[in-house]
Design a protein around this motif. Sequence first.
Motif, PDB file in Angstrom:
ATOM      1  N   VAL A 128       0.822  -1.448  -0.033  1.00 14.79           N
ATOM      2  CA  VAL A 128       0.061  -0.025   0.341  1.00 14.79           C
ATOM      3  C   VAL A 128       0.981   1.555   0.190  1.00 14.79           C
ATOM      4  N   LEU A 129       2.160   0.830  -0.282  1.00 14.62           N
ATOM      5  CA  LEU A 129       3.050   2.481  -0.118  1.00 14.62           C
ATOM      6  C   LEU A 129       3.248   2.515  -1.035  1.00 14.62           C
ATOM      7  N   ASP A 130       3.950   4.331  -1.553  1.00 17.31           N
ATOM      8  CA  ASP A 130       4.235   4.477  -2.174  1.00 17.31           C
ATOM      9  C   ASP A 130       5.969   3.924  -1.962  1.00 17.31           C
ATOM     10  N   LEU A 131       5.965   3.204  -3.031  1.00 15.12           N
ATOM     11  CA  LEU A 131       7.159   2.949  -2.967  1.00 15.12           C
ATOM     12  C   LEU A 131       8.390   4.177  -3.986  1.00 15.12           C
ATOM     13  N   HIS A 132       8.075   4.941  -5.020  1.00 16.23           N
ATOM     14  CA  HIS A 132       9.369   5.624  -5.410  1.00 16.23           C
ATOM     15  C   HIS A 132       9.432   7.317  -4.245  1.00 16.23           C
ATOM     16  N   ALA A 133       8.457   6.791  -2.827  1.00 16.70           N
ATOM     17  CA  ALA A 133       8.460   8.217  -2.261  1.00 16.70           C
ATOM     18  C   ALA A 133       9.378   7.430  -1.059  1.00 16.70           C
ATOM     19  N   TRP A 134       9.034   6.760  -0.599  1.00 20.90           N
ATOM     20  CA  TRP A 134      10.046   5.725   0.732  1.00 20.90           C
ATOM     21  C   TRP A 134      11.376   5.752   0.092  1.00 20.90           C
TER      22      TRP A 134
END
Length: 433
Positions: free
Chosen positions: A414-420
């Motif tokens: 569910v996370l934004d991989l690019h942002a993290w």
Amino acid sequence: MRISVIGCGYLGAVHASALAELGHDVVGIDVDERKIAALRAGRPPFFEPGLPEILSSAAASGRLRFSTDIADAAGADVHFLAVGTPQTIGGTSADLRYVDAAFEGLLPHLAEGSLIVGKSTVPVGTAARLAARLAKEAPHANLAWNPEFLREGFAVKDTLEPDRLVYGVADERAASVLDQVYRAAIEAGTPRIVTDYATAELVKVAANAFLATKISFINAMSEIADATGADVTALADAIGHDVRIGRRFLNAGVGFGGGCLPKDIRAFTARAEELGRGDSLAFLKEVDAINMRQRQRVVDLAIDVLGGSVFRKKVAVLGVTFKPDSDDVRDSPALDVAVHLKGLGAEVVATDPEGVENARMRHPQLDYTTSAREALTGADLVVLVTEWREYRALDPIETGRLVAERRIIDGRNVLDLHAWRAAGWQVRGLGRP
């Protein structure tokens, strides 16, 4: 109408409160004195959004009361059976002792023309068995089966505004009584399916089996994606555009849990075997196996991310309930992952907005906190396993200032991989490169 609801657990408490909110005169009955005391005081014995409000409203109106005495059901026009059907100890079949006990207890209190309505999820054939007994011992009463389709976190809405109504009846008289119970929903255009007992019983378990299969399918695809470098989320988006498939419930992750889906597909398989049709549902055993395998995959990811061992590493486990907007930890994949990591020597700190107390009763060996910040502080690894809104909304930069090492496993994708990753995090998911 005058209505009794036998069993005031998750299903019964919501059903009784909702029917009273719709204007019926309802008595909820349960043998658990502490549960009844809480409901009388306007406190639901579990977390469900919207339930405290309708419970208080219905009680204040005088249309809702609770009792531990089944004799208080006497005089009701309709009696709903809403007791649990857990998995048998040491087996996979549904345990029907609570259904049978509630039915037995009602027999002396059935008025002329009254209707017993089964809500509990039962093996096909149960209604016919109870109807045969009713015909012998209380022929002045009738039986219907009216399966529930509640989603935890949305149970109040699903009761007040159901997406369909299914009646399993032996004659139209029972259907007409149920029409009076659900008049508001019918007038609002809710589809109404009138069928026989067996079909009504199968509707519930078949729906759960299909949903479980869809979830396990995409989880199986995530295993293939991991082996090939593909992205299971993009895959789900692509195949989800096919109207025959649809995108809903095609989210790969740690798998399903709770008090319904796992035990219902096992009981369905067991019933098929009893009927001599075990081969027809043999695939559900693999559906179950895939689902359970996802939990181990998250544990294996944690071991890999931490260089081969989790021993003495602080692991922040975000979520212990089987889904968000619930305090239910029954067969929870999230709690299972936390326990496995603890067993491998990790210093696990588990957090959840609503499920900590229930989790602590089942697994007191874990360290718990309701503060995500406390769990995250000094963590060598973060494992997100229940997709609560507050965890999905975590800021990767702010979170990075709390942890010892910027490593996170997204067990729900569910996370934004690019942002993290842009914030310096090592991010691992299931079926995501």
